[in-house]
Scaffold this motif. Structure first.
Motif, PDB file in Angstrom:
ATOM      1  N   PHE A 108       0.826  -1.202   0.000  1.00 60.07           N
ATOM      2  CA  PHE A 108       0.000   0.000   0.000  1.00 60.07           C
ATOM      3  C   PHE A 108       0.866   1.260   0.000  1.00 60.07           C
ATOM      4  CE2 PHE A 108      -2.680  -3.347   1.568  1.00 60.07           C
ATOM      5  CZ  PHE A 108      -3.933  -3.065   1.064  1.00 60.07           C
ATOM      6  N   ALA A 111       2.513   2.079  -3.277  1.00 60.08           N
ATOM      7  CA  ALA A 111       1.589   2.338  -4.381  1.00 60.08           C
ATOM      8  C   ALA A 111       1.664   3.767  -4.889  1.00 60.08           C
ATOM      9  CB  ALA A 111       0.158   2.019  -3.946  1.00 60.08           C
ATOM     10  N   GLY A 165       4.623  -3.945  -3.656  1.00 63.74           N
ATOM     11  CA  GLY A 165       4.137  -2.579  -3.797  1.00 63.74           C
ATOM     12  C   GLY A 165       4.202  -2.070  -5.223  1.00 63.74           C
ATOM     13  N   ALA A 169      -0.656  -1.939  -7.166  1.00 62.30           N
ATOM     14  CA  ALA A 169      -1.469  -0.859  -7.741  1.00 62.30           C
ATOM     15  C   ALA A 169      -1.613  -0.985  -9.262  1.00 62.30           C
ATOM     16  CB  ALA A 169      -0.895   0.507  -7.357  1.00 62.30           C
ATOM     17  N   MET A 392      -3.540   4.779  -1.035  1.00 60.68           N
ATOM     18  CA  MET A 392      -2.971   3.565  -0.453  1.00 60.68           C
ATOM     19  C   MET A 392      -1.784   3.880   0.450  1.00 60.68           C
ATOM     20  SD  MET A 392      -3.010   0.607  -3.364  1.00 60.68           S
ATOM     21  CE  MET A 392      -4.528  -0.196  -3.866  1.00 60.68           C
ATOM     22  N   SER A 396      -1.970   3.008   4.429  1.00 60.83           N
ATOM     23  CA  SER A 396      -1.079   1.902   4.808  1.00 60.83           C
ATOM     24  C   SER A 396      -0.561   2.050   6.231  1.00 60.83           C
ATOM     25  CB  SER A 396       0.102   1.819   3.833  1.00 60.83           C
ATOM     26  OG  SER A 396       0.961   2.939   3.968  1.00 60.83           O
TER      27      SER A 396
END
Length: 435
Positions: A108, A111, A165, A169, A392, A396
């Motif tokens: 996250f 991203a 990561g 996304a 994100m 996170s």
């Protein structure tokens, strides 16, 4: 295409106003995700085909990618058990839990970088780079020595986290660019890869890693080869739509995102929800064992949760396409919070199975619906990646701090009411923020 009965002005009116995207901005919260995406795409002249062969092959590729990366990360519970009892026995369970929290946070947090690269047209290079880092880190994990915490943190926590990561996304966002009417369903289908991976990898680790005759190193390498095959297949299958593959597009105005009240509220609600939503995924096995439920079934409760997530992701996102993503995502958030309270009622095999299934369905649907809803906050397709990445990265932090907070509330006396109440209230509070 939208009609006047959908709450839009007529096509002639849109022409008279120069196809103002502000009109989409004002109305998008109250209409379906598919209608929003279609209107934004019309304004840019880049309406995607509703799937087609290229789109569905991208869904399959995304499924393979998510199976081998996020599915692997969700299998950390079995590593937590093995590290605590054998491989890192000199370290506290709390310090070992940080490995899992950090690893789950990184897809996250990273991203924001992956989203900007995606929006700039560097889809394949980003996915390939993430795949290489992920596989390299897995093989490095297999070389880690017993008792060497820093080696495991660098490979499993940092390396696998960064690789995932760079992948997460783009692998999910590219799906949205191929669909309009069935966008949420496509999202949910791709995300079932996480659920299946989170079932397959824990079981394979349970049957191999914990057996002394096979050993840690060989078991990790075996799962690395599985992931390698899936990542190669996924990279070959995924393709962005032709209309969105231009390199060198102007970067999105990130600061403008935070002038969008709907987007800001979404981030706040997502952050609070992530502080509590994964409590059963981390602690269900321990709770069942502490309450004298069968130990073997306690382990498989994680597989039940993750397997049930497939149902939630497909059915929930199909309903989102029919009735609007927000109309489904918001009540699912409330129900997920209520299910966490139900963990307090687990006292037998039957109750463990029922709560695991219900929570798995709802939490699986919650994640995929949340990602689908996030895509609707974009005013045009070219900023979807940036919006997803920024949000994100912020939320996170909620993932990172969730397990330590829950562990501190639990304490060595196993005061279960405290972390369960905290987690359930967090999700329900996020529901009222979105309302």
């Amino acid at each position: 295409m939208s009609t006047p009965s959908d709450g839009f002005t007529t096509s002639q009116d849109l022409e008279d106003t120069g196809l103002k995207l502000e009109k989409v901005e004002l109305e998008r919260v109250n209409i379906t995700a598919a209608s929003v995406a279609e209107t934004a795409d019309e304004a840019k002249g880049t309406i995607p085909e509703d799937g087609g062969f290229r789109g569905w092959m991208t869904v399959v590729g995304s499924w393979l990618i998510l199976f081998s990366t996020l599915g692997y990360i969700y299998a950390f519970g079995v590593y937590q058990d093995y590290y605590t009892r054998v491989f890192l026995s000199s370290h506290s369970p709390s310090s070992i839990a940080w490995l899992g929290s950090f690893q789950l946070m990184m897809p996250f947090a990273s991203a924001i970088i992956a989203g900007k690269l995606f929006d700039s047209g560097h889809f394949h290079s980003t996915i390939i780079a993430g795949s290489i880092i992920f596989i390299f880190s897995l093989f490095m994990l297999s070389l880690a020595h017993e008792g060497q915490y820093y080696q495991i943190f660098l490979s499993q926590g940092l390396g696998i986290g960064i690789g995932s990561g760079l992948i997460f996304a783009p692998a999910t966002t590219v799906v949205s660019q191929h669909f309009r009417k069935r966008r949420a369903l496509a999202y949910g289908t791709a995300l079932t890869g996480i659920s299946i991976g989170a079932v397959v990898f824990p079981i394979s680790c349970k049957n191999s890693t914990l057996l002394p005759q096979i050993g840690f190193a060989k078991s990790v390498r075996a799962t690395a080869y599985i992931s390698l095959g899936c990542l190669i297949g996924g990279n070959l299958l995924m393709r962005p739509p032709v209309s969105t593959t231009q390199v060198g597009r102007a970067p999105a105005d990130v600061m403008s995102f935070f002038r969008d009240s709907a987007y800001v509220i979404f981030i706040i609600g997502g952050f609070i929800a992530l502080v509590g939503v994964y409590f059963p995924l981390v602690y269900m096995q321990l709770y069942a064992i502490e309450h004298a439920v069968d130990n073997t079934l306690a382990f498989y409760s994680l597989a039940i949760i993750n397997g049930s997530g497939v149902i939630g992701r497909i059915i929930g996102n199909h309903l989102a396409d029919l009735y609007g993503v927000w109309n489904i995502q918001v009540p699912v958030t409330l129900l997920t919070g209520a299910t966490i309270w139900a963990v307090l009622g687990i006292s037998s095999t039957a109750s463990l199975i029922v709560v695991s299934i219900v929570y798995g369905i709802l939490s699986g649907g919650w994640l995929s619906l949340t990602l689908a809803a996030l895509a609707t906050t974009a005013s045009n397709p070219q900023e979807v990646g940036a919006r997803v990445g920024v949000s994100m990265a912020i939320v996170s932090v909620g993932l990172l701090i969730s397990a330590p907070i829950q562990g501190a509330l639990l304490s060595s006396q196993f005061l279960w009411v405290r972390p369960i109440v905290f987690s359930g209230v967090s999700i329900i509070f996020s529901y009222y923020i979105k309302e």
